[in-house]
Design a protein around this motif. Structure first.
Motif, PDB file in Angstrom:
ATOM      1  N   SER A  34      -7.886  12.008  28.692  1.00  0.00           N
ATOM      2  CA  SER A  34      -7.100  11.796  27.480  1.00  0.00           C
ATOM      3  C   SER A  34      -7.377  10.380  26.956  1.00  0.00           C
ATOM      4  O   SER A  34      -8.481   9.872  27.113  1.00  0.00           O
ATOM      5  N   SER A  35      -6.371   9.745  26.363  1.00  0.00           N
ATOM      6  CA  SER A  35      -6.565   8.421  25.772  1.00  0.00           C
ATOM      7  C   SER A  35      -5.304   7.593  25.956  1.00  0.00           C
ATOM      8  O   SER A  35      -4.208   8.110  26.214  1.00  0.00           O
ATOM      9  N   ALA A  36      -5.457   6.277  25.790  1.00  0.00           N
ATOM     10  CA  ALA A  36      -4.308   5.381  25.877  1.00  0.00           C
ATOM     11  C   ALA A  36      -3.310   5.676  24.757  1.00  0.00           C
ATOM     12  O   ALA A  36      -2.094   5.542  24.948  1.00  0.00           O
ATOM     13  N   ALA A  37      -3.817   6.085  23.591  1.00  0.00           N
ATOM     14  CA  ALA A  37      -2.919   6.423  22.486  1.00  0.00           C
ATOM     15  C   ALA A  37      -2.041   7.618  22.850  1.00  0.00           C
ATOM     16  O   ALA A  37      -0.855   7.655  22.497  1.00  0.00           O
ATOM     17  N   GLN A  38      -2.601   8.589  23.568  1.00  0.00           N
ATOM     18  CA  GLN A  38      -1.815   9.744  23.981  1.00  0.00           C
ATOM     19  C   GLN A  38      -0.777   9.342  25.025  1.00  0.00           C
ATOM     20  O   GLN A  38       0.340   9.880  25.038  1.00  0.00           O
ATOM     21  N   ALA A  39      -1.126   8.398  25.887  1.00  0.00           N
ATOM     22  CA  ALA A  39      -0.150   7.909  26.864  1.00  0.00           C
ATOM     23  C   ALA A  39       1.036   7.274  26.150  1.00  0.00           C
ATOM     24  O   ALA A  39       2.200   7.498  26.522  1.00  0.00           O
ATOM     25  N   ARG A  40       0.779   6.479  25.119  1.00  0.00           N
ATOM     26  CA  ARG A  40       1.864   5.866  24.353  1.00  0.00           C
ATOM     27  C   ARG A  40       2.682   6.935  23.620  1.00  0.00           C
ATOM     28  O   ARG A  40       3.916   6.828  23.521  1.00  0.00           O
ATOM     29  N   ALA A  41       2.000   7.965  23.108  1.00  0.00           N
ATOM     30  CA  ALA A  41       2.718   9.041  22.420  1.00  0.00           C
ATOM     31  C   ALA A  41       3.620   9.808  23.384  1.00  0.00           C
ATOM     32  O   ALA A  41       4.761  10.145  23.047  1.00  0.00           O
ATOM     33  N   SER A  94      -7.292   2.303  43.983  1.00  0.00           N
ATOM     34  CA  SER A  94      -6.975   1.066  43.294  1.00  0.00           C
ATOM     35  C   SER A  94      -7.043  -0.111  44.251  1.00  0.00           C
ATOM     36  O   SER A  94      -6.703   0.005  45.433  1.00  0.00           O
ATOM     37  N   SER A  95      -7.480  -1.259  43.726  1.00  0.00           N
ATOM     38  CA  SER A  95      -7.476  -2.500  44.501  1.00  0.00           C
ATOM     39  C   SER A  95      -6.338  -3.414  44.068  1.00  0.00           C
ATOM     40  O   SER A  95      -6.268  -4.555  44.471  1.00  0.00           O
ATOM     41  N   GLY A  96      -5.449  -2.885  43.234  1.00  0.00           N
ATOM     42  CA  GLY A  96      -4.304  -3.655  42.770  1.00  0.00           C
ATOM     43  C   GLY A  96      -4.451  -4.090  41.325  1.00  0.00           C
ATOM     44  O   GLY A  96      -5.540  -4.394  40.853  1.00  0.00           O
ATOM     45  N   GLY A  97      -3.321  -4.099  40.626  1.00  0.00           N
ATOM     46  CA  GLY A  97      -3.335  -4.525  39.234  1.00  0.00           C
ATOM     47  C   GLY A  97      -3.613  -3.377  38.292  1.00  0.00           C
ATOM     48  O   GLY A  97      -4.190  -2.361  38.679  1.00  0.00           O
ATOM     49  N   PRO A  98      -3.222  -3.517  37.030  1.00  0.00           N
ATOM     50  CA  PRO A  98      -3.459  -2.451  36.053  1.00  0.00           C
ATOM     51  C   PRO A  98      -4.917  -2.376  35.621  1.00  0.00           C
ATOM     52  O   PRO A  98      -5.589  -3.390  35.478  1.00  0.00           O
ATOM     53  N   GLY A  99      -5.367  -1.171  35.421  1.00  0.00           N
ATOM     54  CA  GLY A  99      -6.694  -0.925  34.875  1.00  0.00           C
ATOM     55  C   GLY A  99      -7.747  -0.705  35.937  1.00  0.00           C
ATOM     56  O   GLY A  99      -7.541  -1.037  37.090  1.00  0.00           O
ATOM     57  N   PRO A 100      -8.884  -0.140  35.504  1.00  0.00           N
ATOM     58  CA  PRO A 100      -9.128   0.310  34.129  1.00  0.00           C
ATOM     59  C   PRO A 100      -8.737   1.768  33.864  1.00  0.00           C
ATOM     60  O   PRO A 100      -8.839   2.234  32.745  1.00  0.00           O
ATOM     61  N   VAL A 101      -8.307   2.505  34.922  1.00  0.00           N
ATOM     62  CA  VAL A 101      -7.977   3.923  34.744  1.00  0.00           C
ATOM     63  C   VAL A 101      -6.469   4.106  34.857  1.00  0.00           C
ATOM     64  O   VAL A 101      -5.855   3.687  35.844  1.00  0.00           O
ATOM     65  N   LEU A 102      -5.872   4.732  33.847  1.00  0.00           N
ATOM     66  CA  LEU A 102      -4.440   5.048  33.872  1.00  0.00           C
ATOM     67  C   LEU A 102      -4.283   6.548  34.092  1.00  0.00           C
ATOM     68  O   LEU A 102      -4.865   7.362  33.363  1.00  0.00           O
ATOM     69  N   LEU A 103      -3.499   6.901  35.094  1.00  0.00           N
ATOM     70  CA  LEU A 103      -3.158   8.298  35.362  1.00  0.00           C
ATOM     71  C   LEU A 103      -1.671   8.470  35.150  1.00  0.00           C
ATOM     72  O   LEU A 103      -0.873   7.694  35.688  1.00  0.00           O
ATOM     73  N   TRP A 104      -1.276   9.460  34.344  1.00  0.00           N
ATOM     74  CA  TRP A 104       0.150   9.685  34.134  1.00  0.00           C
ATOM     75  C   TRP A 104       0.476  11.181  34.174  1.00  0.00           C
ATOM     76  O   TRP A 104      -0.366  12.033  33.909  1.00  0.00           O
ATOM     77  N   HIS A 105       1.724  11.457  34.545  1.00  0.00           N
ATOM     78  CA  HIS A 105       2.235  12.819  34.618  1.00  0.00           C
ATOM     79  C   HIS A 105       3.195  13.044  33.456  1.00  0.00           C
ATOM     80  O   HIS A 105       3.895  12.132  33.031  1.00  0.00           O
ATOM     81  N   THR A 106       3.252  14.287  32.990  1.00  0.00           N
ATOM     82  CA  THR A 106       4.176  14.634  31.916  1.00  0.00           C
ATOM     83  C   THR A 106       5.170  15.686  32.399  1.00  0.00           C
ATOM     84  O   THR A 106       5.009  16.284  33.464  1.00  0.00           O
ATOM     85  N   THR A 107       6.212  15.910  31.593  1.00  0.00           N
ATOM     86  CA  THR A 107       7.311  16.783  32.005  1.00  0.00           C
ATOM     87  C   THR A 107       6.893  18.240  32.200  1.00  0.00           C
ATOM     88  O   THR A 107       7.608  18.997  32.854  1.00  0.00           O
ATOM     89  N   ASP A 108       5.763  18.633  31.644  1.00  0.00           N
ATOM     90  CA  ASP A 108       5.305  20.009  31.824  1.00  0.00           C
ATOM     91  C   ASP A 108       4.485  20.186  33.099  1.00  0.00           C
ATOM     92  O   ASP A 108       3.917  21.251  33.339  1.00  0.00           O
ATOM     93  N   GLY A 109       4.400  19.142  33.939  1.00  0.00           N
ATOM     94  CA  GLY A 109       3.688  19.242  35.202  1.00  0.00           C
ATOM     95  C   GLY A 109       2.209  18.910  35.131  1.00  0.00           C
ATOM     96  O   GLY A 109       1.514  19.015  36.144  1.00  0.00           O
ATOM     97  N   ARG A 110       1.730  18.498  33.989  1.00  0.00           N
ATOM     98  CA  ARG A 110       0.310  18.197  33.846  1.00  0.00           C
ATOM     99  C   ARG A 110       0.027  16.728  34.156  1.00  0.00           C
ATOM    100  O   ARG A 110       0.928  15.888  34.132  1.00  0.00           O
ATOM    101  N   GLN A 111      -1.273  16.446  34.438  1.00  0.00           N
ATOM    102  CA  GLN A 111      -1.726  15.083  34.664  1.00  0.00           C
ATOM    103  C   GLN A 111      -2.799  14.738  33.633  1.00  0.00           C
ATOM    104  O   GLN A 111      -3.609  15.588  33.271  1.00  0.00           O
ATOM    105  N   HIS A 112      -2.766  13.508  33.192  1.00  0.00           N
ATOM    106  CA  HIS A 112      -3.742  13.034  32.218  1.00  0.00           C
ATOM    107  C   HIS A 112      -4.246  11.666  32.678  1.00  0.00           C
ATOM    108  O   HIS A 112      -3.529  10.926  33.353  1.00  0.00           O
ATOM    109  N   TYR A 113      -5.472  11.351  32.297  1.00  0.00           N
ATOM    110  CA  TYR A 113      -5.994  10.029  32.627  1.00  0.00           C
ATOM    111  C   TYR A 113      -6.796   9.485  31.447  1.00  0.00           C
ATOM    112  O   TYR A 113      -7.332  10.247  30.626  1.00  0.00           O
ATOM    113  N   GLY A 116       9.164  10.764  25.327  1.00  0.00           N
ATOM    114  CA  GLY A 116       9.940  11.033  26.529  1.00  0.00           C
ATOM    115  C   GLY A 116       9.313  12.071  27.439  1.00  0.00           C
ATOM    116  O   GLY A 116      10.016  12.674  28.263  1.00  0.00           O
ATOM    117  N   ARG A 117       7.999  12.276  27.293  1.00  0.00           N
ATOM    118  CA  ARG A 117       7.319  13.270  28.144  1.00  0.00           C
ATOM    119  C   ARG A 117       6.707  12.656  29.393  1.00  0.00           C
ATOM    120  O   ARG A 117       6.396  13.372  30.346  1.00  0.00           O
TER     121      ARG A 117
END
Length: 250
Positions: A47-54, A86-105, A59-60
């Protein structure tokens, strides 16, 4: 059996007996379909960082983590199973979960997520991480569907039923019990289960015996070779069809 009632002759036809082996076969297939569906649904998709912000604004977004690169957790035997390292700290890959049970990165601040080097955080990753943590501290993130717990429960139940059926069923005629054990557990995505359910006793009463049954070593070798083949097939389908249909993190 025939009954005579006045001028009416009533013939009672015996009902066919229910084969619990056949019921168990249907249960195992349905359990496999459910596990496969959850695996596909919850596999990380690009996905994209813009979708993570959306997702955060709507609230998803339920949880998130940062990492340097993807590493396969399942190897040849489960090409869909990957973990974020991860070796610590943010970046460069963000993985997030949404309320529908899906994962995006999403890859933030450039690329390089597929390398084995440690990458430092960039300004966009730092900013996005601050937004995510500020939102979490202010409002808290919603709960996600417990798909992982459901999948683990199905896996444990299916494993117990498989072992019980393998031990309790009549002696197999195509391969030994060790052959079927290694084949079903070793073939990726438990695809060997379908061969066992279709060709072997007690699922197929017409299963033809072999003069020399296939041994456990053969089952182990077939599991390894099929692992390589399925992994190549998954990566090929991902390249051809894309993450939307075959989600495999890169």
């Amino acid at each position: 059996m025939t009954f005579v009632t006045g001028d009416v002759v009533v013939r009672e036809v015996g009902r066919p007996k229910v084969s619990w082996w056949q019921v168990l076969r249907v249960v195992l297939v349905l359990g496999w379909v459910a596990c496969a569906g959850i695996t596909w649904w919850s596999a990380p998709g690009e996905s994209s960082a813009a979708q993570a912000r959306a997702d955060l604004t709507a609230g998803r977004l339920t949880s998130f983590e940062w990492g340097d690169r993807w590493e396969s957790d399942g190897g040849y035997f489960n090409p869909f199973q990957s973990g974020l390292r991860s070796s610590g700290g943010p970046g460069p890959v963000l993985l997030w979960h949404t309320t529908d049970g899906r994962q995006h990165y999403a890859t933030v601040d450039g690329g390089g997520a597929g390398t084995n080097t440690t990458l430092s955080s960039g300004p966009e990753a730092e900013a996005l991480d601050a937004e995510l943590r500020a939102y979490d501290d202010a409002r808290g993130l919603p709960a996600a569907l417990p798909l992982g717990a459901i999948q683990n429960g199905l896996f444990i139940a299916g494993s117990v039923l498989f072992l019980w059926a393998l031990i309790s069923a009549p002696d197999p005629v195509i391969g030994t019990k060790w052959f079927w054990f290694w084949l079903v557990t070793g073939v990726p995505l438990a695809l060997g289960l379908f061969w066992w359910l279709a060709r072997e006793r007690p699922w197929s009463p017409r299963a033809l015996g072999r003069e020399t049954r296939l041994t456990g070593w053969i089952g182990l070798g077939l599991g390894f070779l099929s692992g390589v083949a399925v992994s190549l097939l998954v990566w090929g389908l991902d390249s051809l069809l894309g993450d939307a249909l075959v989600p495999v993190p890169r």
